[in-house]
Design an enzyme around this catalytic site. Sequence first.
Site, PDB file in Angstrom:
ATOM      1  N   TYR A  62      -4.847   3.836   9.227  1.00  0.00           N
ATOM      2  CA  TYR A  62      -4.717   4.326  10.602  1.00  0.00           C
ATOM      3  C   TYR A  62      -6.086   4.533  11.236  1.00  0.00           C
ATOM      4  O   TYR A  62      -6.319   4.215  12.411  1.00  0.00           O
ATOM      5  CB  TYR A  62      -3.907   5.617  10.565  1.00  0.00           C
ATOM      6  CG  TYR A  62      -3.530   6.217  11.901  1.00  0.00           C
ATOM      7  CD1 TYR A  62      -3.569   5.491  13.083  1.00  0.00           C
ATOM      8  CD2 TYR A  62      -3.093   7.544  11.962  1.00  0.00           C
ATOM      9  CE1 TYR A  62      -3.205   6.058  14.294  1.00  0.00           C
ATOM     10  CE2 TYR A  62      -2.718   8.124  13.170  1.00  0.00           C
ATOM     11  CZ  TYR A  62      -2.785   7.381  14.328  1.00  0.00           C
ATOM     12  OH  TYR A  62      -2.430   7.953  15.526  1.00  0.00           O
ATOM     13  N   ASP A 102       0.812  -1.214   0.000  1.00  0.00           N
ATOM     14  CA  ASP A 102       0.000   0.000   0.000  1.00  0.00           C
ATOM     15  C   ASP A 102       0.847   1.267   0.000  1.00  0.00           C
ATOM     16  O   ASP A 102       0.437   2.296  -0.549  1.00  0.00           O
ATOM     17  CB  ASP A 102      -0.940   0.001   1.206  1.00  0.00           C
ATOM     18  CG  ASP A 102      -2.147  -0.912   1.002  1.00  0.00           C
ATOM     19  OD1 ASP A 102      -2.323  -1.416  -0.121  1.00  0.00           O
ATOM     20  OD2 ASP A 102      -2.907  -1.107   1.959  1.00  0.00           O
TER      21      ASP A 102
END
Length: 257
Positions: free
Chosen positions: A159, A46
Amino acid sequence: MKDTSLALHFVSSGTKESLSAQKDLVERYGHVAAEDADIIVALGGDGTMLQALRDFMNTGKPIYGMNRGSVGFLMNEFVIENLPERILAAQMETIRPLVMVAETDDAPPVEALAINEVSLFRQSYQAARIRITIDGKVRLQELVCDGVMVATPAGSTAYNLSAQGPILPLEAPLLALTPVSPFRPRRWGGALLPKHVTVRMDLLETEKRPVNAVADNNEVKSVTSVTVREAPNSQVTILFDKNHSWDERILTEQFRH
């Protein structure tokens, strides 16, 4: 014999695994300069995809990723065969980044784009104290926390998810405002915001409670205020295999146990 039905430009993370994959793919499908390519193919995890999305923002060139890294939520499965056919059959999703403007006491404001999220987090053992304003109206006079973030749909699985934030469909016209370890208000779990709003976060007691701001991987230390909004006139297209679409990925992630 090379398959040249699409002009492809390959980028990789630089790891042994991704470089080996790039070599095999170039031998089979050829490789052109980025400006001459129909499609950008990113090989890695990613992080590689995020860098490609930044590098090719507003070029009009879609990006197709294949996982040769450790985390590949934004990537497709790595298969050498039938790459042009997979690309032509892939689903297109538009990514629109955030723009962060971070202010400090001793330097000009810093502007940076974020594909995933803009996050604030405390520098020291002292909790951050943050006032949150949405479109000019104070919505939270004081949030005491380790940090807080504004996440895009694309970043909602990163996150934001680890901080117990919601997963958003890519096409959702929303942003996730998610606290990290909130102490007060203790039960405040964040908010879903219309994507067109401007979020301002003012840091309180900055000398005693220093806070850093990060737009993806672009960090600004000791900020006094941070403004976040969707970047005007900026977008990039990402391609997902039909049998592993973004909708399928977020459903799988939400029912993972």
